[in-house]
Write a protein that holds these residues in place. Structure first.
Motif, PDB file in Angstrom:
ATOM      1  N   LYS A 119       0.868  -1.022   0.014  1.00 26.32           N
ATOM      2  CA  LYS A 119       0.140  -0.136   0.036  1.00 26.32           C
ATOM      3  C   LYS A 119       0.911   1.405  -0.054  1.00 26.32           C
ATOM      4  O   LYS A 119       0.862   2.196  -0.673  1.00 26.32           O
ATOM      5  CB  LYS A 119      -1.065   0.115   1.244  1.00 26.32           C
ATOM      6  CG  LYS A 119      -2.160  -0.902   1.205  1.00 26.32           C
ATOM      7  CD  LYS A 119      -2.824  -0.702   2.429  1.00 26.32           C
ATOM      8  CE  LYS A 119      -4.193  -1.507   2.389  1.00 26.32           C
ATOM      9  NZ  LYS A 119      -5.015  -1.419   3.565  1.00 26.32           N
ATOM     10  N   THR A 143       1.054   3.967  -2.759  1.00 26.84           N
ATOM     11  CA  THR A 143       0.552   5.318  -2.561  1.00 26.84           C
ATOM     12  C   THR A 143       1.502   6.237  -2.909  1.00 26.84           C
ATOM     13  O   THR A 143       1.102   7.619  -3.417  1.00 26.84           O
ATOM     14  CB  THR A 143       0.454   5.488  -1.211  1.00 26.84           C
ATOM     15  OG1 THR A 143      -0.787   4.628  -0.749  1.00 26.84           O
ATOM     16  CG2 THR A 143      -0.117   6.720  -0.508  1.00 26.84           C
ATOM     17  N   PRO A 198      -3.767  -2.367  -2.377  1.00 30.63           N
ATOM     18  CA  PRO A 198      -3.992  -0.803  -2.659  1.00 30.63           C
ATOM     19  C   PRO A 198      -4.826  -0.551  -3.725  1.00 30.63           C
ATOM     20  O   PRO A 198      -5.295   0.595  -3.913  1.00 30.63           O
ATOM     21  CB  PRO A 198      -2.404  -0.463  -3.085  1.00 30.63           C
ATOM     22  CG  PRO A 198      -1.678  -1.807  -3.409  1.00 30.63           C
ATOM     23  CD  PRO A 198      -2.655  -3.109  -2.964  1.00 30.63           C
TER      24      PRO A 198
END
Length: 268
Positions: free
Chosen positions: A103, A107, A134
């Motif tokens: 994730k 990100t 994600p």
């Protein structure tokens, strides 16, 4: 807003990585900035299908361990402006990365790209859980085989349980002549079982294998083959364009079709 799409299936060997390479290349060809993420740690192949294997220096694991910056690990494709690849580590297993780390890396990647497309490993274990973590959207790739469709159905349930609700279907390796002979499930049969929107139908074609071996996605060929056209159309549908599906059955000149014409066409 960046769209984060995972390409998954459950079953191995249905063409996820081929789909990822072609969809990512087609999206970049449409003028988008695209980051492809190979989440198949230990068995990476996306770099091969893109023809970038000789340019890989760092991997996602190097980024996570702090051995390089994220930008250093991204492999830019000079043939496709706007397309980059974040390779998986080939010498490390799926346990080398956690959901939180996946994730975090996506990100950090997302703000600079229109699309982040994640190539998910086969199965529904740790590698799958990491790859979907994600994602906000998913493309389910299946072939017209009972085992593949059953695995796809299982994966749909797992995606929904993980709050991935925007799920669409790609039916790969369709053989119209086998469908006409009732030897293969039809796309309609698969849709009835899986009950998710259809976004792509890709025909079975030996040119897919040739392009994969050459590291040259079909969508980049100026003389588009039928599978190249269907991948391009799929990418356009992702961007929101309304594109009619190619009638694969119309391209078949089977014995059954010829017999039908003998009885329906007026005599000359």
């Amino acid at each position: 807003m960046t769209r984060i799409i995972v390409i998954t299936s459950g079953k191995g060997g249905v063409g996820k990585t081929t789909a990822t390479a072609n969809i990512g290349s087609a999206l970049a060809r449409l003028g988008n900035k695209v980051a492809l993420v190979d989440a198949d740690f230990g068995l990476r192949n996306l770099d091969l299908l893109l023809g970038l294997e000789n340019r890989v220096v760092y991997t996602a694991i190097d980024v996570i361990n702090g051995d390089c910056r994220l930008e250093q690990a991204l492999v830019k494709d000079k043939r496709r402006n706007g397309l980059v690849l974040l390779p998986a580590a080939q010498s490390r297993g799926k346990e080398a990365i956690t959901r939180e780390q996946m994730k975090d890396i996506v990100t950090r990647l997302a703000p600079n790209y229109d699309y982040v497309v994640i190539d998910c490993p086969a199965g529904i274990e740790m590698g799958f859980q990491n790859a979907i973590a994600p994602a906000t959207e998913a493309l389910i790739v299946t072939t017209p085989e009972v085992a593949a469709v059953r695995d796809a159905d299982r994966v749909i349930g797992l995606l929904e349980a993980n709050s991935v609700s925007n799920i669409k279907l790609v039916v790969n390796r369709v053989k119209p002549d086998m469908i006409q002979a009732n030897d293969m499930m039809s796309v309609e049969d698969i849709l009835e079982i899986l009950a998710i929107p259809l976004i792509g139908i890709i025909p079975d074609d030996e040119r897919v294998i040739v392009s994969s071996n050459r590291g040259e996605p079909l969508v980049l060929d100026e003389k588009l083959s039928t599978p190249g056209l269907t991948f391009n159309n799929l990418a356009r549908r992702i961007t929101g364009d309304e594109v009619r599906f190619v009638d694969l059955m119309a391209n078949q000149d089977t014995l059954l079709n010829r017999i039908r014409r003998w009885f329906t066409e007026p005599s000359q």
